[in-house]
Design a protein around this motif. Structure first.
Motif, PDB file in Angstrom:
ATOM      1  N   SER A 385       0.811  -1.218   0.000  1.00  0.00           N
ATOM      2  CA  SER A 385       0.000   0.000   0.000  1.00  0.00           C
ATOM      3  C   SER A 385       0.846   1.269   0.000  1.00  0.00           C
ATOM      4  N   TYR A 386       2.164   1.114   0.174  1.00  0.00           N
ATOM      5  CA  TYR A 386       3.044   2.288   0.242  1.00  0.00           C
ATOM      6  C   TYR A 386       3.220   2.893  -1.145  1.00  0.00           C
ATOM      7  N   ARG A 387       3.084   4.180  -1.269  1.00  0.00           N
ATOM      8  CA  ARG A 387       3.221   4.853  -2.558  1.00  0.00           C
ATOM      9  C   ARG A 387       4.396   5.796  -2.512  1.00  0.00           C
ATOM     10  N   ASN A 388       5.390   5.504  -3.313  1.00  0.00           N
ATOM     11  CA  ASN A 388       6.570   6.352  -3.480  1.00  0.00           C
ATOM     12  C   ASN A 388       6.917   6.308  -4.965  1.00  0.00           C
ATOM     13  N   PRO A 389       6.503   7.320  -5.752  1.00  0.00           N
ATOM     14  CA  PRO A 389       6.697   7.245  -7.206  1.00  0.00           C
ATOM     15  C   PRO A 389       8.156   7.141  -7.617  1.00  0.00           C
ATOM     16  N   VAL A 390       9.067   7.697  -6.834  1.00  0.00           N
ATOM     17  CA  VAL A 390      10.486   7.610  -7.185  1.00  0.00           C
ATOM     18  C   VAL A 390      10.983   6.185  -6.994  1.00  0.00           C
ATOM     19  N   ALA A 391      10.667   5.597  -5.834  1.00  0.00           N
ATOM     20  CA  ALA A 391      11.100   4.225  -5.575  1.00  0.00           C
ATOM     21  C   ALA A 391      10.486   3.256  -6.570  1.00  0.00           C
ATOM     22  N   ALA A 392       9.190   3.474  -6.906  1.00  0.00           N
ATOM     23  CA  ALA A 392       8.522   2.581  -7.845  1.00  0.00           C
ATOM     24  C   ALA A 392       9.166   2.648  -9.226  1.00  0.00           C
ATOM     25  N   ALA A 393       9.484   3.857  -9.699  1.00  0.00           N
ATOM     26  CA  ALA A 393      10.114   3.999 -11.016  1.00  0.00           C
ATOM     27  C   ALA A 393      11.508   3.395 -11.027  1.00  0.00           C
ATOM     28  N   LEU A 394      12.242   3.589  -9.947  1.00  0.00           N
ATOM     29  CA  LEU A 394      13.592   3.039  -9.863  1.00  0.00           C
ATOM     30  C   LEU A 394      13.560   1.522  -9.822  1.00  0.00           C
ATOM     31  N   GLU A 395      12.559   0.972  -9.169  1.00  0.00           N
ATOM     32  CA  GLU A 395      12.434  -0.483  -9.098  1.00  0.00           C
ATOM     33  C   GLU A 395      12.089  -1.070 -10.466  1.00  0.00           C
ATOM     34  N   ARG A 396      11.251  -0.350 -11.248  1.00  0.00           N
ATOM     35  CA  ARG A 396      10.890  -0.846 -12.580  1.00  0.00           C
ATOM     36  C   ARG A 396      12.086  -0.854 -13.512  1.00  0.00           C
ATOM     37  N   SER A 397      12.856   0.233 -13.505  1.00  0.00           N
ATOM     38  CA  SER A 397      14.008   0.320 -14.402  1.00  0.00           C
ATOM     39  C   SER A 397      14.897   1.473 -13.972  1.00  0.00           C
ATOM     40  N   LYS A 398      16.146   1.164 -13.712  1.00  0.00           N
ATOM     41  CA  LYS A 398      17.086   2.213 -13.326  1.00  0.00           C
ATOM     42  C   LYS A 398      17.520   3.053 -14.526  1.00  0.00           C
TER      43      LYS A 398
END
Length: 716
Positions: A385-398
């Motif tokens: 449920s945690y929302r962090n758009p930076v962490a999510a984008a980094l996890e998808r692709s650096k």
């Protein structure tokens, strides 16, 4: 509701003594020692229950024996600061003599209060220090004040033989007290180790309070609860990787029992007079109770300024191994495996972690194996449920940087939550922002994405719909039509639309496409693509417009392909939210001039085919298979043969409207019928790629904005 006889995570006080069970033998032994000896050292692991033993059991036992009087339990921490003459002494005296004058040294304070009994003999008094390890952890740099504290205490004990001493501390600080033990009676050789709560003691601690409260445990129920609490991981596959440990954590026992009692008390339909196995299963949800214990500990630790995300990652990555067993975290001078020691000390005080001395060095671990699963499961739920758009984008692709709305959202998140980003995420966001600035000149050319979005919406919505459409006559440039229809010097958004079309007028597609069979919306899209092609749309949205495998690749549609593209559902949802501008005079003019007639035809087609699911499924299967029925002898396609007969030209919602400008003045009178055929094919293709509902929502949103009367009529 029955009064809850379990204290939960708090320590027992003297008022709770009637509910304190499981330490009778230890209490008798300790009471005998403090009566017989001048100085006693009680030590145990963190969380073993030393404070509860002193407050709820030892002091009442001494009062019962009437052999020695006790002062209030003292601590060396308090409000006195490092500027005091001796903050350890001042804090201790403030605890011992609350609200009373007491002097500034032990000698001054005790001289006024130590008394004799009726026979003139000195009355024995016991001085108790709890959590005495704090003298080494509270301002550890004050070495001289600490030494002076032991000097004063030793002098006072030597002067007053009726005064005896009990120090209670964690066993991992035993080595520290050796340096000062010579200043105290008998070098503090009389010592007692308080073992952690064993099975039999744990059973007493569970059964005793319930029995007094009038709701005893049935046979075997308390045993089941204890077995659950002392379950530990073995790290091996046997017995599902678990075994029964030797000890139970007192804090966890009280937490679970308090929850059990609260559940029973709140159940108004319950008629049983004992607590049985069913009650344990229903109300003593150990995992739930320990999960709440974990959350409460995190809430307390966040007061140190550390975010919940950092705390949860510390537990999940440092204190729990990949195999699901407890790990160890070394305590440094300022941090413990990346977590500030201030936060670690709070967690230690909450008893969710404990110290383990190895090689003379302090290490931290979870207080019990039983906490591993609740912590892991709660972390998983929280992360979901945690929302962090930076962490999510980094996890998808650096390698794929943030752009457009995604970057704006991430920058706002970083501004609002600066502590939520780690160093890697901050660098990633910084690099994304730098790359975005490089495109500033390009974005200035567009001026406002809202105006361009109108064109992109028109082209993306309809270029696939006209793949089978063959216009009989080349159309005039949509740019010239728009410039002729619009008035000068309108609102700012209308000016941007005019500027956009002016830019389209400079594209090289008109001549090339006008001399081919590819005209109409395709011509318009070709011109748009020089200004806002699919690649740019994908850059703005951060999404692929089409899924892999179709004919439309490399940022440009393939008009001459016999197969059709599969839209990315995520992109369609994004487009509906971002590419439909608010209704203004300018955007309404664009809609009326270029969109209204065909938008209505596509809604009519949708309602027609949606009312015939068998026909829709049959057409979708044709597109999925790629095996299209052949044209008839006159060369008329199967799609036209199937739908051309619909009386679209006589529809009252179309007859009153002029043809869209992009069709050109020489368009056939049967153009509406062709559009209707292509619309039916479009909805069948969208049924095939799973985006029909999304495009319908997109279309109705546009109609609701610009053509609400029509939408209301056709929806009735």
């Amino acid at each position: 509701m029955l009064e809850n006889p379990y204290v939960g995570p708090a320590s027992f006080t003297k008022d709770d003594s009637k509910h304190f069970f499981g330490r009778a033998a230890e209490t008798r032994e300790l009471a005998s020692l403090v009566i017989a000896r001048r100085a006693v050292l009680l030590y145990a692991q963190s969380g073993a229950g030393k404070t509860s033993l002193l407050q709820a059991s030892l002091i009442p036992e001494l009062e019962r024996r009437k052999r020695v009087e006790t002062f209030p339990i003292a601590r060396v921490t308090g409000s006195a600061d490092a500027s005091s003459a001796n903050l350890y002494v001042e804090n201790a005296l403030a605890n011992l003599f609350p609200g009373r004058p007491h002097g500034r040294t032990f000698m001054e304070a005790f001289a006024a209060v130590l008394s004799a009994d009726a026979t003139g003999r000195p009355q024995p008094h016991l001085l108790i220090f709890d959590q005495f390890e704090e003298i080494y952890t509270f301002h550890p740099e004050l070495i001289e004040q600490r030494t002076a504290f032991f000097d004063q205490l030793g002098e006072c004990l030597a002067t007053y033989p009726q005064l005896s001493l009990l120090l209670s501390m964690r066993e991992d600080y035993l080595a520290d007290i050796e340096a000062n033990a010579a200043l105290l009676p008998d070098r503090m050789r009389t010592r007692m180790r308080l073992e952690r709560l064993g099975v039999e003691s744990a059973l007493e601690a569970i059964r005793g309070p319930a029995g007094i409260a009038g709701m005893p445990f049935a046979a075997g129920a308390a045993e089941n609860l204890v077995d659950n609490l002392r379950r530990i991981r073995t790290g091996t596959p046997g017995s599902k990787g678990f075994a029964l440990g030797q000890y139970v954590e007192p804090v966890q026992l009280q937490i679970v029992c308090r929850q059990l009692w609260a559940g029973i008390s709140a159940d108004s339909s319950r008629t049983k007079t004992t607590i049985d196995a069913d009650d344990i299963d229903k109300y003593a949800r150990v995992d739930d109770a320990l999960t709440q214990f974990y959350r409460d500990s995190l809430t307390a630790a966040k007061k140190s300024g550390v975010t919940e995300r950092v705390l949860r990652r510390w537990f999940g990555e440092r204190l729990i191994t990949a195999a699901g067993t407890r790990g160890l975290a070394f305590r440094g001078d300022k941090e413990t495996e990346g977590l500030p020691n201030e936060a670690v000390d709070i967690l230690d005080h909450c008893h969710i972690i404990r110290t383990d001395l190895r090689g003379g060095n302090p290490w931290f671990e979870l207080a019990h194996d039983r906490l591993v699963e609740p912590v892991r499961e709660d972390n998983l739920a929280w992360n979901a449920s945690y929302r962090n758009p930076v962490a999510a984008a980094l996890e998808r692709s650096k390698d794929k940087l943030l752009i457009g709305p995604s970057l704006a959202e991430a920058l706002q998140f970083a501004k609002d939550n600066p502590q939520e980003l780690n160093e890697e995420e901050r660098l990633f966001l910084q690099k994304s922002e730098q790359e975005e600035r490089k495109g500033v000149l390009w974005r200035k050319r567009n001026r406002r994405i809202g105006a361009v979005s109108v064109i992109v919406l028109l082209s993306l919505t309809f270029f696939a719909l006209v793949q089978m459409y063959r216009a009989e006559q080349a159309e005039k440039s949509a740019v010239a039509s728009l410039k002729a229809e619009q008035k000068a010097e309108q609102a700012r958004l209308r000016d941007d639309v005019v500027d956009t079309w002016k830019a389209l007028d400079e594209t090289p597609c008109s001549v090339a496409f006008a001399n081919s069979s590819v005209v109409g919306v395709r011509l318009l899209f070709c011109e748009i693509s020089h200004y806002m092609d699919l690649s740019r749309v994908q850059q703005l949205s951060g999404l692929e417009v089409f899924l892999p495998g179709g004919p439309h690749v490399l940022g440009r549609p393939n008009w001459r392909s016999d197969t059709f593209g599969h839209y990315n559902p995520q992109f369609v949802s994004w487009a509906a939210d971002n590419l439909l501008p608010a209704k203004t005079e300018a955007t309404q003019t664009v809609y009326n001039t270029y969109m209204q007639r065909d938008a209505r035809i596509f809604l009519i087609a949708y309602m027609t085919i949606n009312s015939n699911p068998k026909e829709l499924a049959k057409m979708a299967d044709i597109y999925r298979s790629g095996s299209f029925p052949p044209p008839d002898k006159k060369g008329v396609s199967w799609l036209e043969n199937r739908f051309f007969g619909y009386p679209i030209d006589n529809d009252p919602d179309l007859k009153s409207l002029p043809p869209p400008e992009w069709r050109g003045k020489g368009a056939s009178s049967q153009t509406d019928a062709y559009v209707y055929c292509t619309a039916m094919g479009f909805w069948a293709r969208r049924e095939s790629d799973g985006t029909r509902t999304l495009f319908y929502q997109f279309l109705t949103k546009m109609l609701r904005t610009y053509d609400s009367d029509f939408l209301e009529r056709r929806s009735q």
